[in-house]
Design an enzyme around this catalytic site. Structure first.
Site, mmCIF file in Angstrom:
data_model
loop_
_atom_site.group_PDB
_atom_site.id
_atom_site.type_symbol
_atom_site.label_atom_id
_atom_site.label_comp_id
_atom_site.label_asym_id
_atom_site.label_seq_id
_atom_site.Cartn_x
_atom_site.Cartn_y
_atom_site.Cartn_z
ATOM 1 N N GLY A 33 -2.487 -9.882 9.185
ATOM 2 C CA GLY A 33 -3.040 -11.003 9.992
ATOM 3 C C GLY A 33 -2.513 -10.606 11.444
ATOM 4 O O GLY A 33 -3.627 -10.391 12.289
ATOM 5 N N HIS A 34 -1.497 -10.415 11.630
ATOM 6 C CA HIS A 34 -0.889 -10.031 13.083
ATOM 7 C C HIS A 34 -1.471 -8.708 13.194
ATOM 8 O O HIS A 34 -1.779 -8.186 14.502
ATOM 9 C CB HIS A 34 0.581 -9.674 13.147
ATOM 10 C CG HIS A 34 1.390 -10.898 12.578
ATOM 11 N ND1 HIS A 34 2.174 -11.093 11.615
ATOM 12 C CD2 HIS A 34 1.551 -12.200 13.467
ATOM 13 C CE1 HIS A 34 2.682 -12.135 11.509
ATOM 14 N NE2 HIS A 34 2.597 -12.977 12.731
ATOM 15 N N GLY A 145 -4.466 -16.127 15.673
ATOM 16 C CA GLY A 145 -5.026 -16.329 14.350
ATOM 17 C C GLY A 145 -5.578 -17.632 14.068
ATOM 18 O O GLY A 145 -4.984 -18.556 14.679
#
Ligand code: PAF
Length: 279
Positions: A33-34, A145
Protein backbone atom coordinates in the site's frame (compact mmCIF):
# COMPACT_ATOMS: atom_id res chain seq x y z
CA UNK A 1 18.01 11.72 6.98
CA UNK A 2 17.30 12.48 10.60
CA UNK A 3 17.24 16.25 10.79
CA UNK A 4 14.73 18.83 9.61
CA UNK A 5 17.65 21.01 8.46
CA UNK A 6 19.01 18.24 6.20
CA UNK A 7 15.61 17.58 4.62
CA UNK A 8 15.04 21.30 4.05
CA UNK A 9 18.47 21.57 2.39
CA UNK A 10 17.80 18.57 0.11
CA UNK A 11 14.38 19.93 -0.89
CA UNK A 12 15.81 23.44 -1.47
CA UNK A 13 18.47 21.97 -3.76
CA UNK A 14 15.80 20.05 -5.72
CA UNK A 15 13.62 23.16 -5.95
CA UNK A 16 16.56 25.15 -7.30
CA UNK A 17 16.38 22.73 -10.26
CA UNK A 18 12.64 23.47 -10.59
CA UNK A 19 11.75 20.00 -9.33
CA UNK A 20 8.16 19.34 -8.23
CA UNK A 21 8.23 17.86 -4.73
CA UNK A 22 6.17 14.86 -3.62
CA UNK A 23 5.70 13.78 0.01
CA UNK A 24 4.57 10.37 1.23
CA UNK A 25 4.03 10.46 5.01
CA UNK A 26 4.26 7.01 6.66
CA UNK A 27 4.78 5.40 10.04
CA UNK A 28 7.06 2.80 8.46
CA UNK A 29 6.55 -1.00 8.41
CA UNK A 30 6.09 -0.41 4.70
CA UNK A 31 3.88 -2.70 2.63
CA UNK A 32 2.56 -2.67 -0.93
CA UNK A 33 0.00 0.00 0.00
CA UNK A 34 2.78 2.43 0.96
CA UNK A 35 4.85 1.43 -2.06
CA UNK A 36 1.91 2.24 -4.35
CA UNK A 37 1.87 5.77 -2.86
CA UNK A 38 5.62 6.16 -3.40
CA UNK A 39 5.36 4.91 -7.00
CA UNK A 40 2.49 7.36 -7.64
CA UNK A 41 4.55 10.22 -6.16
CA UNK A 42 7.50 9.14 -8.32
CA UNK A 43 5.30 9.21 -11.43
CA UNK A 44 3.74 12.61 -10.58
CA UNK A 45 6.70 14.57 -9.20
CA UNK A 46 10.47 14.98 -9.63
CA UNK A 47 11.71 14.65 -6.07
CA UNK A 48 10.08 12.27 -3.61
CA UNK A 49 10.40 12.53 0.15
CA UNK A 50 9.12 9.61 2.23
CA UNK A 51 8.77 10.29 5.93
CA UNK A 52 8.98 7.46 8.42
CA UNK A 53 7.84 8.50 11.88
CA UNK A 54 5.81 6.50 14.37
CA UNK A 55 3.95 9.52 15.68
CA UNK A 56 3.34 9.05 19.41
CA UNK A 57 0.71 11.78 19.68
CA UNK A 58 -1.81 9.93 17.51
CA UNK A 59 -1.83 6.82 19.75
CA UNK A 60 -4.14 6.70 22.78
CA UNK A 61 -2.63 5.41 26.04
CA UNK A 62 -4.29 1.98 25.58
CA UNK A 63 -3.10 1.58 21.97
CA UNK A 64 -0.13 -0.18 20.37
CA UNK A 65 2.55 2.55 20.24
CA UNK A 66 5.12 0.29 21.96
CA UNK A 67 4.30 -2.75 19.82
CA UNK A 68 3.92 -0.91 16.50
CA UNK A 69 6.13 -2.77 13.97
CA UNK A 70 9.44 -1.02 13.26
CA UNK A 71 11.77 -2.09 10.43
CA UNK A 72 13.76 0.94 9.37
CA UNK A 73 16.51 -0.76 7.34
CA UNK A 74 14.01 -2.79 5.36
CA UNK A 75 11.81 0.30 4.91
CA UNK A 76 14.75 2.33 3.59
CA UNK A 77 15.48 -0.30 0.93
CA UNK A 78 11.82 -0.65 -0.05
CA UNK A 79 11.26 3.11 -0.24
CA UNK A 80 14.36 3.61 -2.39
CA UNK A 81 13.31 0.71 -4.64
CA UNK A 82 9.88 2.31 -5.16
CA UNK A 83 11.44 5.65 -6.09
CA UNK A 84 12.06 7.70 -2.93
CA UNK A 85 14.87 10.25 -3.19
CA UNK A 86 14.97 10.95 0.54
CA UNK A 87 13.86 8.93 3.56
CA UNK A 88 13.19 11.31 6.45
CA UNK A 89 13.27 9.30 9.67
CA UNK A 90 13.40 11.83 12.51
CA UNK A 91 13.56 11.09 16.23
CA UNK A 92 10.64 11.98 18.49
CA UNK A 93 12.75 14.87 19.89
CA UNK A 94 13.35 16.25 16.39
CA UNK A 95 9.60 16.51 15.77
CA UNK A 96 8.51 17.32 19.32
CA UNK A 97 11.42 19.12 20.99
CA UNK A 98 11.23 19.91 24.67
CA UNK A 99 8.63 22.65 25.21
CA UNK A 100 6.56 21.71 22.15
CA UNK A 101 3.08 22.96 23.01
CA UNK A 102 0.99 23.29 19.84
CA UNK A 103 -1.86 21.05 18.71
CA UNK A 104 -3.93 21.40 15.57
CA UNK A 105 -7.55 20.37 15.91
CA UNK A 106 -9.47 19.89 12.67
CA UNK A 107 -13.21 20.21 13.19
CA UNK A 108 -16.20 18.94 11.28
CA UNK A 109 -14.98 15.52 10.20
CA UNK A 110 -13.25 14.29 13.37
CA UNK A 111 -16.14 13.73 15.76
CA UNK A 112 -17.36 10.40 14.35
CA UNK A 113 -15.93 6.99 13.36
CA UNK A 114 -12.24 6.82 14.40
CA UNK A 115 -12.48 10.24 16.06
CA UNK A 116 -15.23 8.93 18.30
CA UNK A 117 -13.77 5.49 18.92
CA UNK A 118 -10.04 6.26 19.21
CA UNK A 119 -10.70 9.56 20.98
CA UNK A 120 -10.19 13.17 19.85
CA UNK A 121 -6.42 13.07 20.41
CA UNK A 122 -5.98 10.69 17.47
CA UNK A 123 -6.79 13.13 14.66
CA UNK A 124 -5.23 16.02 16.61
CA UNK A 125 -2.00 14.01 16.54
CA UNK A 126 -2.38 13.22 12.84
CA UNK A 127 -3.21 16.82 11.87
CA UNK A 128 -0.37 18.26 13.94
CA UNK A 129 2.32 15.94 12.59
CA UNK A 130 1.09 16.21 8.99
CA UNK A 131 1.01 20.02 9.26
CA UNK A 132 4.60 19.90 10.55
CA UNK A 133 5.67 17.65 7.68
CA UNK A 134 4.02 20.06 5.22
CA UNK A 135 5.99 22.93 6.83
CA UNK A 136 9.26 20.99 6.71
CA UNK A 137 9.00 19.61 3.16
CA UNK A 138 6.63 22.15 1.54
CA UNK A 139 5.55 19.52 -1.02
CA UNK A 140 3.59 20.30 -4.16
CA UNK A 141 1.67 17.04 -3.73
CA UNK A 142 1.19 14.66 -0.79
CA UNK A 143 -0.02 11.07 -1.05
CA UNK A 144 -2.31 9.15 1.34
CA UNK A 145 -4.15 5.83 1.18
CA UNK A 146 -7.91 5.73 0.75
CA UNK A 147 -8.01 2.90 3.33
CA UNK A 148 -7.79 5.74 5.85
CA UNK A 149 -10.74 7.53 4.24
CA UNK A 150 -11.47 9.67 7.28
CA UNK A 151 -7.81 10.67 7.60
CA UNK A 152 -7.90 11.83 3.96
CA UNK A 153 -10.94 14.03 4.73
CA UNK A 154 -9.22 15.43 7.83
CA UNK A 155 -6.11 16.33 5.83
CA UNK A 156 -8.12 17.85 3.00
CA UNK A 157 -9.94 20.02 5.57
CA UNK A 158 -6.63 20.92 7.26
CA UNK A 159 -5.04 22.21 4.05
CA UNK A 160 -8.20 23.98 2.97
CA UNK A 161 -8.78 25.73 6.31
CA UNK A 162 -5.12 26.70 6.80
CA UNK A 163 -4.49 27.59 3.13
CA UNK A 164 -1.61 25.15 2.88
CA UNK A 165 -0.67 25.03 -0.82
CA UNK A 166 -0.40 21.27 -1.31
CA UNK A 167 -2.39 18.95 -3.57
CA UNK A 168 -3.74 15.98 -1.60
CA UNK A 169 -3.77 12.78 -3.64
CA UNK A 170 -5.78 9.83 -2.28
CA UNK A 171 -4.68 6.49 -3.73
CA UNK A 172 -6.76 3.26 -3.91
CA UNK A 173 -6.57 0.71 -1.10
CA UNK A 174 -4.16 -2.11 -1.93
CA UNK A 175 -5.42 -5.56 -0.95
CA UNK A 176 -3.98 -9.03 -0.36
CA UNK A 177 -5.11 -11.62 -2.95
CA UNK A 178 -7.94 -12.68 -0.59
CA UNK A 179 -9.18 -9.09 -0.26
CA UNK A 180 -7.78 -8.11 3.14
CA UNK A 181 -6.73 -4.45 3.01
CA UNK A 182 -2.98 -4.13 3.51
CA UNK A 183 -2.07 -2.67 6.89
CA UNK A 184 1.07 -2.60 9.00
CA UNK A 185 -1.10 -4.04 11.79
CA UNK A 186 -1.90 -7.24 9.83
CA UNK A 187 1.31 -8.74 11.30
CA UNK A 188 -0.52 -9.00 14.64
CA UNK A 189 -2.94 -11.60 13.20
CA UNK A 190 -2.44 -15.31 13.87
CA UNK A 191 -3.48 -17.71 11.05
CA UNK A 192 -7.06 -18.13 12.30
CA UNK A 193 -7.49 -14.37 12.86
CA UNK A 194 -5.94 -13.69 9.46
CA UNK A 195 -8.66 -15.88 7.84
CA UNK A 196 -11.45 -14.20 9.85
CA UNK A 197 -10.10 -10.74 9.01
CA UNK A 198 -11.08 -11.24 5.35
CA UNK A 199 -14.68 -10.80 6.54
CA UNK A 200 -14.20 -7.01 6.55
CA UNK A 201 -13.71 -6.88 2.80
CA UNK A 202 -16.37 -9.55 2.25
CA UNK A 203 -18.82 -7.50 4.34
CA UNK A 204 -18.19 -4.48 2.11
CA UNK A 205 -18.79 -6.68 -0.97
CA UNK A 206 -22.02 -8.06 0.51
CA UNK A 207 -23.20 -4.54 1.28
CA UNK A 208 -22.54 -3.39 -2.28
CA UNK A 209 -24.40 -6.46 -3.60
CA UNK A 210 -27.69 -5.36 -1.98
CA UNK A 211 -27.52 -1.86 -3.48
CA UNK A 212 -30.06 -1.63 -6.26
CA UNK A 213 -30.16 2.14 -6.68
CA UNK A 214 -30.00 5.50 -4.90
CA UNK A 215 -33.05 4.64 -2.81
CA UNK A 216 -31.49 1.52 -1.22
CA UNK A 217 -31.73 2.05 2.54
CA UNK A 218 -28.77 2.35 4.87
CA UNK A 219 -30.42 -0.28 7.08
CA UNK A 220 -30.40 -2.96 4.37
CA UNK A 221 -26.78 -2.20 3.43
CA UNK A 222 -25.66 -2.33 7.07
CA UNK A 223 -27.60 -5.56 7.71
CA UNK A 224 -25.91 -7.30 4.77
CA UNK A 225 -22.47 -6.28 6.03
CA UNK A 226 -23.26 -7.11 9.66
CA UNK A 227 -24.31 -10.67 8.75
CA UNK A 228 -20.93 -11.40 7.10
CA UNK A 229 -19.06 -10.02 10.10
CA UNK A 230 -21.22 -12.02 12.53
CA UNK A 231 -20.51 -15.25 10.57
CA UNK A 232 -16.81 -14.61 11.18
CA UNK A 233 -17.48 -13.87 14.88
CA UNK A 234 -16.52 -10.23 14.40
CA UNK A 235 -18.33 -7.61 16.46
CA UNK A 236 -17.45 -4.32 14.77
CA UNK A 237 -16.38 -1.30 16.77
CA UNK A 238 -18.34 0.66 14.20
CA UNK A 239 -20.06 -0.09 10.90
CA UNK A 240 -21.57 3.06 9.50
CA UNK A 241 -22.80 4.55 6.26
CA UNK A 242 -21.85 8.20 5.86
CA UNK A 243 -21.46 10.94 3.31
CA UNK A 244 -18.08 10.57 1.55
CA UNK A 245 -17.79 14.39 1.54
CA UNK A 246 -18.35 15.37 5.18
CA UNK A 247 -19.15 12.12 7.02
CA UNK A 248 -22.71 13.25 7.78
CA UNK A 249 -25.04 10.34 8.53
CA UNK A 250 -27.01 9.14 5.50
CA UNK A 251 -30.18 7.06 5.39
CA UNK A 252 -29.92 5.82 1.82
CA UNK A 253 -27.21 5.38 -0.78
CA UNK A 254 -28.06 8.51 -2.73
CA UNK A 255 -25.38 9.15 -5.34
CA UNK A 256 -22.68 7.26 -3.41
CA UNK A 257 -22.12 6.71 0.31
CA UNK A 258 -19.08 5.67 2.32
CA UNK A 259 -19.46 2.41 4.22
CA UNK A 260 -16.78 2.38 6.92
CA UNK A 261 -15.93 -0.42 9.32
CA UNK A 262 -13.53 -0.86 12.22
CA UNK A 263 -13.12 -4.07 14.18
CA UNK A 264 -10.73 -5.76 16.54
CA UNK A 265 -9.56 -9.15 15.37
CA UNK A 266 -7.28 -10.57 18.05
CA UNK A 267 -4.73 -7.88 18.89
CA UNK A 268 -5.23 -6.04 15.62
CA UNK A 269 -7.58 -3.12 15.19
CA UNK A 270 -8.49 -3.14 11.49
CA UNK A 271 -10.35 -0.60 9.38
CA UNK A 272 -11.71 -0.73 5.86
CA UNK A 273 -14.21 1.18 3.74
CA UNK A 274 -15.89 1.28 0.35
CA UNK A 275 -17.91 3.83 -1.54
CA UNK A 276 -21.26 2.17 -2.18
CA UNK A 277 -22.14 2.89 -5.78
CA UNK A 278 -25.76 3.39 -6.75
CA UNK A 279 -25.58 1.27 -9.92
O1 PAF B 1 -1.43 7.09 7.89
C1 PAF B 1 -0.40 7.12 8.60
O2 PAF B 1 0.48 6.26 8.51
C2 PAF B 1 -0.26 8.23 9.62
O3 PAF B 1 -1.47 8.57 10.20
C3 PAF B 1 0.45 9.48 9.04
C4 PAF B 1 -0.38 10.13 7.95
C5 PAF B 1 1.82 9.09 8.51
C6 PAF B 1 0.64 10.53 10.16
O4 PAF B 1 1.41 10.02 11.20
Amino acid sequence: MRSIADVRAAVAEARSRDAAIGLVPTMGALHEGHLSLIRRARADTDFVVVSLFVNPTQFAANEDLGAYPRSEERDAALAAGAGADVLFAPSVEEIYPSGFATTIHVGGVTEVLDGEHRGPAHFDGVATVVAKLFQIVAPDSAYFGQKDAQQVLVIRRLVRDLDIPVRIVACPTVREPDGLAMSSRNVYLDPDERRRATALNRALDAAQAVVTGPQTSAASVLDAARRVLADAAIDPEYLELRSPHDLAEVHSIGDGALLAVAARVGRARLIDNRIMEAQ
